[in-house]
Write a protein that holds these residues in place. Structure first.
Motif, PDB file in Angstrom:
ATOM      1  N   ASP A 155      40.581  37.984  45.804  1.00 46.75           N
ATOM      2  CA  ASP A 155      41.695  38.498  45.579  1.00 46.75           C
ATOM      3  C   ASP A 155      42.508  38.979  44.536  1.00 46.75           C
ATOM      4  O   ASP A 155      43.139  39.625  44.959  1.00 46.75           O
ATOM      5  N   GLN A 156      42.101  38.792  43.076  1.00 47.24           N
ATOM      6  CA  GLN A 156      42.671  39.203  41.712  1.00 47.24           C
ATOM      7  C   GLN A 156      42.329  40.758  41.741  1.00 47.24           C
ATOM      8  O   GLN A 156      42.684  40.604  40.439  1.00 47.24           O
ATOM      9  N   ALA A 157      40.999  40.829  41.896  1.00 47.81           N
ATOM     10  CA  ALA A 157      40.690  41.520  41.435  1.00 47.81           C
ATOM     11  C   ALA A 157      40.958  43.352  41.458  1.00 47.81           C
ATOM     12  O   ALA A 157      40.952  42.737  42.803  1.00 47.81           O
ATOM     13  N   GLU A 158      40.933  43.990  40.952  1.00 44.95           N
ATOM     14  CA  GLU A 158      41.170  45.174  40.957  1.00 44.95           C
ATOM     15  C   GLU A 158      40.552  46.347  41.736  1.00 44.95           C
ATOM     16  O   GLU A 158      40.997  46.595  42.547  1.00 44.95           O
ATOM     17  N   ARG A 159      39.210  45.832  41.179  1.00 42.91           N
ATOM     18  CA  ARG A 159      38.021  46.856  41.685  1.00 42.91           C
ATOM     19  C   ARG A 159      36.549  46.013  41.246  1.00 42.91           C
ATOM     20  O   ARG A 159      36.494  44.655  40.566  1.00 42.91           O
ATOM     21  N   TYR A 166      33.524  45.800  47.727  1.00 48.22           N
ATOM     22  CA  TYR A 166      34.318  45.724  47.003  1.00 48.22           C
ATOM     23  C   TYR A 166      35.151  44.964  48.194  1.00 48.22           C
ATOM     24  O   TYR A 166      36.309  44.913  48.018  1.00 48.22           O
ATOM     25  N   SER A 174      44.802  43.268  30.734  1.00 48.32           N
ATOM     26  CA  SER A 174      45.072  44.949  30.308  1.00 48.32           C
ATOM     27  C   SER A 174      44.109  45.118  29.095  1.00 48.32           C
ATOM     28  O   SER A 174      43.871  47.002  28.604  1.00 48.32           O
ATOM     29  N   GLY A 205      37.600  52.719  42.017  1.00 46.42           N
ATOM     30  CA  GLY A 205      38.219  53.475  41.644  1.00 46.42           C
ATOM     31  C   GLY A 205      38.214  54.854  40.976  1.00 46.42           C
ATOM     32  O   GLY A 205      37.239  54.986  41.029  1.00 46.42           O
ATOM     33  N   GLU A 229      38.643  40.943  34.310  1.00 50.61           N
ATOM     34  CA  GLU A 229      39.551  42.182  33.838  1.00 50.61           C
ATOM     35  C   GLU A 229      41.279  41.846  33.285  1.00 50.61           C
ATOM     36  O   GLU A 229      41.865  41.933  34.579  1.00 50.61           O
ATOM     37  N   GLY A 281      40.180  53.796  47.468  1.00 47.97           N
ATOM     38  CA  GLY A 281      41.337  53.878  47.287  1.00 47.97           C
ATOM     39  C   GLY A 281      41.982  55.268  48.012  1.00 47.97           C
ATOM     40  O   GLY A 281      42.648  55.231  48.317  1.00 47.97           O
ATOM     41  N   ARG A 285      35.817  41.372  47.488  1.00 45.22           N
ATOM     42  CA  ARG A 285      36.285  41.214  45.992  1.00 45.22           C
ATOM     43  C   ARG A 285      37.552  39.691  45.876  1.00 45.22           C
ATOM     44  O   ARG A 285      37.245  39.965  47.606  1.00 45.22           O
TER      45      ARG A 285
END
Lengths: 287, 340
Positions: free
Chosen positions: A41-45, A36, A74, A107, A72, A136, A39
């Motif tokens: 930069d653009q990945a949320e998870r 994590y 939407s 997440g 990923e 988080g 990761r």
């Protein structure tokens, strides 16, 4: 008069959830956190595969994990399947007993995209476990939950997949337990030596004994309610100290002490011998 | 303008050409993740010995180890050689994709009761040293961890020793010149453990709250006999090997002195011959005769093995000392409990 008016929502449990338990080794959590932190930069998870084995009594033992790059958006999730297979092969070369048991994602909740990924994994393994690690800290603490999917079907057509939570248990092997203290803090200056470790264990034991002592005192003075099961337990523990005559016990302890002193003496002699031999070897001159 | 840029170019060249003096390695910083992985791998395969690769960054005087991966156990050496290299490349490539540091900084291996000082270790070090400027070897001892101690050590070959090894010359004189003794072969580097804040937060939370499960009972176990026995057994074997090496030296010295006696005798004979010849008016024969086998220099046996064995023995002794110390503690604790 169609019989379909009476179709009801059916839950088809895959496994009775009371018997399914997930045991997670701390290495897996470390791996996930590390991935994590690293990761892109653009990945949320982060999403990855869980490796381990299924024990004969049904519990799933999760021992290792690796991250799988994914994209990923939407409504779409794309997982790098080749990478996943390559890593699996590489890991199995080292440890052929480790097999896929599920997948993880960071997440808190389970999102729509997760259902798709879960379906992919269920093609690989009959009943994959989905582990979520909340990096988080949304609830104010890091929650780790495991889910198993359960099919919701209406008659014949499948409506949705419901994720049912199963209990998670953290196992730690003894050797890991020893090192666990240093793993807690962000920075430790050196690995504790033998004696320091001994000291720490003894202090903990002392703290335990103090607690028990305080409890007994409290009960005697009437501050806390007495609990007969605890009392019995304490008396059993105290009685389990072997009853020996003081002279026999002293003899035992002294014998042991002498053995160890002998070993110490031997090792000191050996070291002296070594330094002598070395001087002789390199200092000898013929000419 | 051109002159200025010429000046600047020259100064840049100067800077680039001055060798940067690498600061010596003072500490190895390992991440908790690596430690757990090493422990898990070595424990799963014990008593077989396993190895793996360390990845990380080399920053100034600190060598950071941020990740590692294990090597599969090789059974036959033939066709698996290429496989092994493939495996390594594959792993490094895959790890690169998830942003793990792709830099090899060394390797780790498990050992049995501390008997790891072998020639293979030195050879592996030299192999690694050719490609990487600074590499370190981490040794983990799963049998000692059963005693309740985290037996992790970081080793590096000392520079002086490396130069000597390259020249492959281990005679007594060379060693005396450099003042190199058996303690100088391996340098142990202190280890620091670091963890990201996220992991510390998780671990603090996961840790059992009650102090009961916190107490590690393994360390307080009284029976250390099997461990000590094996240690002493290994010690005895090593002493045997050491005495064999010393006998080799004795043999060499005896041969050398015998050869010198022979040389002296031959020289005497030559000299008397020469005097006879001078009296007869002929040319004197040379006083040396390189073709004569008694002048052939006998090679001195290498001291490398004896150094390694000595290191090994010292290691065992240290371990015995450590465990004895612990046992003393435990015995006194027992005594105190009994008295009360």
């Amino acid at each position: 008069m169609a019989a379909s008016e009476h179709t009801a929502l059916q839950f088809t449990p895959v496994l009775s959830s009371s018997s399914l338990l997930a045991k997670v080794h701390p290495l897996v959590i470390f791996n996930i956190c590390d991935c994590y932190v690293r990761r892109p930069d653009q990945a949320e998870r982060v999403i990855g595969t869980l490796l381990g084995s299924v024990l004969p009594d049904g519990t799933v033992d999760i021992r290792n994990s690796y991250a799988v790059p994914h994209n990923e958006s939407s409504d779409q999730v794309a997982l790098d399947i080749d990478y996943h297979h390559n890593m699996l092969l590489s890991h199995q070369k080292v440890n052929p007993k480790e097999a896929i048991v599920g997948w993880y994602s960071t997440g808190l909740g389970v999102t729509g995209g997760s259902a798709l990924i879960h379906e992919f994994y269920s093609r690989e393994v009959p009943n994959p476990i989905h582990l979520t690690v909340d990096t988080g800290f949304r609830n104010g603490e890091g929650t780790i939950k495991a889910y198993v999917s359960v099919n919701l079907s209406l008659g014949d057509c499948q409506l949705a997949v419901q994720f049912q939570e199963i209990p998670v248990d953290f196992r730690m092997v003894e050797a890991e337990q020893v090192g666990f203290d240093i793993l807690k803090t962000p920075m430790v200056d050196k690995i504790p030596s033998d004696l320091e470790g001994m000291e720490a264990s003894m202090q903990r034991l002392l703290a335990l004994i103090d607690d028990v002592h305080k409890y007994v005192d409290d009960v005697v003075e009437g501050h806390t309610a007495s609990d007969s099961s605890i009392g019995r337990f304490i008396s059993e523990t105290v009685a389990s100290l072997p009853k020996l005559l003081p002279s026999a016990f002293d003899k035992l302890v002294n014998d042991n002490l002498q053995d160890h002193l002998l070993l110490l003496y031997l090792s000191s002699i050996t070291r002296t011998q070594l330094s002598l031999a070395e001087k002789l070897n390199t200092a000898a001159q013929i000419l | 303008m051109a002159n200025n840029s010429g000046n600047m170019a020259r100064s840049f060249l100067q800077v680039a050409s001055t060798e940067e003096v690498a600061p010596s390695l003072r500490v190895v910083q390992i991440e908790g993740l690596v430690i757990l992985k090493i422990i898990k791998h070595c424990k799963e395969f014990s008593p077989a010995l396993v190895t793996g690769q360390l990845l990380g960054l080399d920053v100034g005087s600190v060598l950071e180890v941020t990740n590692c991966f294990p090597f599969p156990i090789r059974e036959e050496d033939e066709e698996i050689e290429a496989d092994g290299a493939n495996y390594q490349l594959e792993m490094m490539r895959c790890l690169r994709e998830v942003n793990v540091d792709n830099n090899t900084v060394g390797w780790y291996q498990s050992t049995l009761l501390g008997s790891f000082q072998t020639v293979e270790l030195i050879e592996t070090f030299m192999n690694y040293q050719e490609n990487i400027r600074r590499c370190v070897c981490i040794i983990y001892d799963p049998s000692r961890s059963n005693q309740g101690v985290l037996a992790l050590k970081a080793l590096k070959l000392s520079d002086a020793f490396m130069e000597l090894y390259r020249s492959n010359n281990f005679t007594g004189e060379k060693l005396r010149e450099r003042n190199l003794s058996w303690v100088d072969i391996f340098e142990e580097i202190p280890i620091k453990v670091s963890n990201s804040a996220l992991i510390s937060a998780f671990m603090t939370e996961l840790e059992a709250d009650s102090p009961i499960t916190q107490c590690d009972y393994d360390r307080l176990q009284l029976s250390t006999n099997p461990f000590m026995e094996r240690n002493v057994e290994f010690l005895i074997e090593c002493m045997d090997e050491l005495s064999m090496e010393q006998q080799k030296f004795q043999f060499y010295y005896r041969n050398l002195s015998r050869q010198q006696a022979q040389q002296q005798a031959w020289l005497q004979k030559r000299r008397s011959e020469n005097m006879a010849r001078k009296a007869a008016g002929e040319d004197p024969l040379p006083e040396e005769d390189p073709s004569n086998p008694i002048f052939k220099p006998i090679p001195e046996p290498s001291r490398l093995d004896s150094f390694l064995i000595t290191n090994q023995i010292a290691n065992f002794c240290n371990q015995i000392n450590g465990v004895s110390g612990q046992s003393f503690n435990r015995l006194y604790l027992m005594k105190a409990l009994q008295d009360s």
